[in-house]
Structure formats: structure tokens, C-alpha cells
Enzyme design. Sequence first.
Site, PDB file in Angstrom:
ATOM      1  N   GLU A  62      42.220 105.949 -13.287  1.00 18.28           N
ATOM      2  CA  GLU A  62      43.452 106.684 -13.423  1.00 18.28           C
ATOM      3  C   GLU A  62      43.373 107.948 -13.363  1.00 18.28           C
ATOM      4  OE1 GLU A  62      46.177 106.155 -16.631  1.00 18.28           O
ATOM      5  OE2 GLU A  62      46.416 104.048 -16.284  1.00 18.28           O
ATOM      6  N   HIS A 117      31.468 107.551  -6.685  1.00 17.36           N
ATOM      7  CA  HIS A 117      32.845 107.776  -6.149  1.00 17.36           C
ATOM      8  C   HIS A 117      34.051 107.051  -6.490  1.00 17.36           C
ATOM      9  CE1 HIS A 117      31.841 104.391  -3.236  1.00 17.36           C
ATOM     10  NE2 HIS A 117      33.167 104.399  -3.235  1.00 17.36           N
ATOM     11  N   ASP A 147      25.182 108.121  -5.645  1.00 18.32           N
ATOM     12  CA  ASP A 147      26.485 107.611  -5.783  1.00 18.32           C
ATOM     13  C   ASP A 147      26.319 106.441  -6.999  1.00 18.32           C
ATOM     14  OD1 ASP A 147      29.000 107.289  -5.235  1.00 18.32           O
ATOM     15  OD2 ASP A 147      28.759 106.005  -3.490  1.00 18.32           O
ATOM     16  N   GLY A 219      37.346  98.950  -1.945  1.00 19.94           N
ATOM     17  CA  GLY A 219      37.454  98.206  -3.330  1.00 19.94           C
ATOM     18  C   GLY A 219      36.178  97.555  -3.615  1.00 19.94           C
ATOM     19  N   SER A 221      33.289  98.680  -3.476  1.00 19.64           N
ATOM     20  CA  SER A 221      32.535  99.580  -4.033  1.00 19.64           C
ATOM     21  C   SER A 221      32.109  99.550  -5.400  1.00 19.64           C
ATOM     22  CB  SER A 221      32.975 101.027  -3.695  1.00 19.64           C
ATOM     23  OG  SER A 221      32.940 101.401  -2.409  1.00 19.64           O
ATOM     24  N   THR A 237      28.251  99.947  -1.632  1.00 19.40           N
ATOM     25  CA  THR A 237      28.538 101.351  -1.681  1.00 19.40           C
ATOM     26  C   THR A 237      29.509 101.758  -0.428  1.00 19.40           C
ATOM     27  OG1 THR A 237      26.557 101.860  -2.924  1.00 19.40           O
ATOM     28  CG2 THR A 237      27.642 103.614  -1.892  1.00 19.40           C
ATOM     29  N   ILE A 239      30.484 101.181   4.097  1.00 22.48           N
ATOM     30  CA  ILE A 239      30.710 100.465   5.161  1.00 22.48           C
ATOM     31  C   ILE A 239      30.878 101.432   6.396  1.00 22.48           C
ATOM     32  CG2 ILE A 239      31.839  98.332   4.153  1.00 22.48           C
ATOM     33  CD1 ILE A 239      34.384  99.412   5.027  1.00 22.48           C
ATOM     34  N   MET A 279       9.271 121.382   2.884  1.00 25.56           N
ATOM     35  CA  MET A 279      10.344 121.222   3.863  1.00 25.56           C
ATOM     36  C   MET A 279       9.301 120.187   4.760  1.00 25.56           C
ATOM     37  SD  MET A 279      12.974 123.117   3.250  1.00 25.56           S
ATOM     38  CE  MET A 279      13.850 123.350   4.497  1.00 25.56           C
TER      39      MET A 279
END
Length: 390
Positions: A62, A117, A147, A219, A221, A237, A239, A279
Amino acid sequence: MSGITSRFGKKLAAALIISMTFAVPGLAQTADRPLYLNDDGLPTLAPLLAEVTPAVVNISVESSRSVEMNPLFNDPFFRRFFDMQPPPQQPQRRRQMSAGSGVIIDAEEGYVLTNHHVVENGERIIVTLKDRQQFDAELVGSDPGTDIALVKIDAEDLAALDLGDSDRLQVGDYVLAIGNPFGLGQTVTSGIVSALGRSGLNIEGYEDFIQTDASINPGNSGGALVTLDGRLVGINTAIIAPAGGNVGIGFAVPANMATAVVDQLIEFGEVQRGLLGVMVQDFTPDLAEALGIQAGVGAVITQVEPDSAAEAAGLQAGDLIVSVDRRPVAGSADLRSQIGLKRTGRTITIEFIRDGERQTVEATLRRGPQGGAQTRDQGLERLSGADLRD
């Protein structure tokens, strides 16, 4: 003609062997798990799923967001013309719900692994078990860079998935994806590992994805990618979905990467990333010719940051890093992921090639940017506050 008959005979013999394999009850499919047969003698994964699916949960989040008001509502003439009341001083907020998946990895502590996420900006996180019990979850920590997020529920008699070694996966291994696609409820799909070490998907952070053709949809995920021995090897995670649904190209965060993140989330509530201070770019055949090094794989240092761990270790521009802690480096993205998963203050062993000779140094990582991708301040004040990428 005899050659054709011979080949056909070999194919027929192989088919008979396969059919006999499926017909013999209890014959081992893997070292520790038999091939299950149903009452009709047909192969089935139902007993395996009965063991692993209770550890996969649905997650509802929520949250609220600001509702943009029409600028005309702030116009006194417009409000008077339509006999409208003055607009509220505070912007209105609208409640919204989103759905995802999660995996219980510690039954005693109630730890549930999911995606960042999925729970991002969540004001309330609700975990629903397979038996439809619901629990409010507490956010332990979250890492946008990989993530990965960890939440905790207070529940008894939970089932947890054993973690597998995702580094041992091979292209072609069978896997199952378990999650909550489109909010339908727990769903199982099957496929194989299509590729390993995927990166460059334009996802901010550290990319070392497992690619699979097991159906993954919105969904899914945070759900589980499981091998046929019932071990968790990935967290579903992302697609590639040009039409908005599954096209057979899904991605999962490897379990080994998720484990490294979870350990820090439990200890610190965040990921304290170490920074090497270089780098780099991929090692290409053109660079191999320019540097006089035999073609291979690795990451070439293009710049060493002043007062960095790399400078203290003696690394220089032009060095080709080939391994970190004896793990081969496939390219610049792989090096970035390996370093980004190691915590501040850790001493690592770097093997590199300089002037055609292999050398080894130790570097103690310093504290780097936390959360997402590691960035470099280029000193451009007019671009202050902007995130830059290729």
C-alpha cells in the site's frame, strides 16, 4: 542406406532408453532427488512443488501518491464562475495498491526476500502465505543497486527455501519460476536457463542476470527461480515485453548476489559498498593489439582515481584486470558487479596483466556511493543533481 539405418537405430535405442528411464519408479534424476511419477506412471513435478511452493509468498504494498490538480482550480474567476470552493492548501494524495512476490529464506527469523521495486515507497507491506494467512511485514533493508529487498514477518511454522549455488548453473539447466503474475495468485511455470551473466539491460545498478524462458510476467517480481532439486538460484526481477506480456525472455538476480546483499541488509540495514576507484572498459581485440596482449577477456583500466584504493595498490591505466579473489573477470560490467558486492574495508586480491606479465596485488576497498550505480563527480557545477549515464 546402412548409415541411415544405423543412425535411425541409434535414435530408436535412445528413445527406448528414455522411455525406460521414465517408466522405472524411483530412478534418480539427480544426485539427491528421484524422478517423481504419478499414479498413472507419468512424470510429474507435483511432489517437488508441494515442498517448495509454501516458501513463496504474495506481497501486497500500500502506498500513496500526490494527485495533480488542474491549474484552473487555482483561478478565482474560474472557481467563481462554476461556484467552486477554494482548493485545499495541501495537495491531495490517492491510495494505491501494487502486487509482487517474495521468497522465505529463513523460517525461524521470518525473513522474506523480494525486489526493491516491489516494496519501494510502500507505507504498508502485507505478506500472504500459500495457505492465505496474511501478515504485516517490516522492511529490514533495501538495495536499489541490485534491486533486492528484505522484509520480516512474525509468524510460526514457516517453510523456507534452501539457497543454491547460482555460480554452478549452466545454460540448459531446467528451472521453475514461482510467483504471483498479474495478481492472480501463486503460479508455477517451467523452462531452462537461457543465458548467464546478462547485463546492459538499461537497468540502473549491478547487472549479472540469469536469463530464462520460464514464463515471467508483471507480478512475478521477487518470486523464486528454483532448480529441480528444490533450491533457490534466482530472484525473478525483469522481463523484455514489447507487447506487455511474456515473450520468453525473463531475468533473475542470481542467488549468490542476493545472499551477499542480504547479509549486509541484516547487519547494517543497507549495503556498504566498497570502491576500488577505477574507470574501466571491456577488453577488445583492438585493445589487445594496441597493448600487445594476447586476446582474451577482462577489464582494462582507463583511469585511476586519485587517493583511491586502486592508486594505493599500485594499479595503473592500461592494466588488464583478469580476476578478483581468483574469480575470472568477464568484462567491465562483471568487474563492477564483483566489486560492488564487496563491503567497505575488505581486502581483495586482484590479478592483472601489465606489459605482458601477470601480476597480483591486494587492495583494501574504500567507502563508495551507496544504493545504486557508482558514479563519478566530474566537477560540473551546472550539472549538479543530475544522474548521468551512457
